[in-house]
Design an enzyme around this catalytic site. Structure first.
Site, mmCIF file in Angstrom:
data_model
loop_
_atom_site.group_PDB
_atom_site.id
_atom_site.type_symbol
_atom_site.label_atom_id
_atom_site.label_comp_id
_atom_site.label_asym_id
_atom_site.label_seq_id
_atom_site.Cartn_x
_atom_site.Cartn_y
_atom_site.Cartn_z
ATOM 1 N N PHE A 1 0.896 -1.166 0.000
ATOM 2 C CA PHE A 1 0.000 0.000 0.000
ATOM 3 C C PHE A 1 0.931 1.212 0.000
ATOM 4 C CE2 PHE A 1 -2.908 2.911 2.583
ATOM 5 C CZ PHE A 1 -3.782 3.158 1.522
ATOM 6 N N PRO B 1 0.952 4.431 0.469
ATOM 7 C CA PRO B 1 1.057 5.415 1.552
ATOM 8 C C PRO B 1 1.743 4.876 2.818
ATOM 9 C CG PRO B 1 -1.160 5.411 0.618
ATOM 10 C CD PRO B 1 -0.440 4.212 0.058
ATOM 11 N N SER B 2 1.860 3.570 2.941
ATOM 12 C CA SER B 2 2.423 2.973 4.156
ATOM 13 C C SER B 2 3.955 3.004 4.149
ATOM 14 C CB SER B 2 1.936 1.516 4.275
ATOM 15 O OG SER B 2 2.819 0.761 5.065
ATOM 16 N N ALA B 3 4.540 3.660 5.158
ATOM 17 C CA ALA B 3 6.011 3.733 5.240
ATOM 18 C C ALA B 3 6.644 2.346 5.395
ATOM 19 C CB ALA B 3 6.422 4.673 6.372
#
Ligand SMILES: N[C@@H](CCC(=O)N[C@@H](CS)C(=O)NCC(=O)O)C(=O)O
Length: 221
Positions: free
Chosen positions: A9, A11-13
């Site tokens: 995903f 946006p997930s760091a």
């Protein structure tokens, strides 16, 4: 080299940390995006693979693994023993682990506590104590980088990649890195040394876009 499947995903760091590690190792990666906002991580097929329903998760020829830190160190062990990204030296390796745990439990955790309520629309102002927690984490990072090029030893390791992914999210929500004289140049070094950094920055932009849907001001004015 067969390809490794990454449930991702952008946006997930943590997810971007896993992907940058794969890019830096030159692994052939097949990406399967799961939209967490649409709760795609709860689909039946994915829950069978990962009952913890989190990204990143990899499928390496039927070997399923999650948690970005476990993924990164596994992939270096399997595909990048000569990369230097995870030391063979016991003490140096322990220092890398220490900085991986720092990212997981301090830097990323504190940023998540501050940012995620804005993504889900449950916050309308930035609590001062959460801001101070983030600043304290950056102060620690700055001290740890004193006189050093990289977080551990003389070269880039997965510890740098993990922390750089989290820092990218802080930067897009308005955190001013120039207040930390060691962090700022280290982050710039990461940008030119880690493969897939542009892709990481694009994911960080996706992250801030999710916040901006509910809250348009910077979180760190
Ligand atoms: N410690 C984990 C954190 C993973 C994590 O928090 N993933 C979040 C996205 S940033 C997630 O998948 N959340 C969806 C869920 O748990 O259902 C790692 O480093 O991989």
């Amino acid at each position: 080299m067969p390809s490794v499947l990454l449930y991702h995903f952008p946006p997930s760091a943590p997810s971007r940390f896993a992907l940058m590690t794969m890019r830096t190792l030159g692994i052939d990666v097949e990406i399967k995006n799961l939209n967490l906002l649409q709760k795609e991580q709860f689909n039946e097929e994915f829950l069978k693979i990962n009952p913890q329903h989190c990204v990143p998760t990899i499928d390496d020829d039927g070997f399923y693994l999650w948690d970005s830190h476990a993924i990164a160190t596994y992939l270096v062990g399997k595909y990048g023993q000569d990369s230097g990204l995870y030391s063979e030296d016991l003490k140096e390796r322990a220092k890398v682990d220490s900085m991986l745990y720092f990212e997981a439990t301090v830097l990323f955790a504190r940023l998540r506590a501050l940012c995620v309520p804005f993504i889900f629309g449950s916050a309308s102002s930035v609590p001062e104590d959460l801001k101070l927690n983030v600043k304290d984490a950056f102060n620690t990072l700055n001290t740890l980088l004193n006189g050093k090029t990289w977080l551990v030893g003389e070269r880039l390791t997965v510890a740098d990649i993990a922390n750089a992914a989290a820092v990218s999210n802080a930067v897009v929500v308005g955190y001013n890195l120039s207040q930390h004289p060691n962090v700022d140049p280290w982050y710039k070094r990461c940008q030119t040394s880690i493969k897939g950094f542009e892709e990481n920055l694009k994911g960080a932009d996706d992250f801030v876009a999710l916040i901006k849907k509910n809250y348009s001001a910077p979180l760190f004015p």
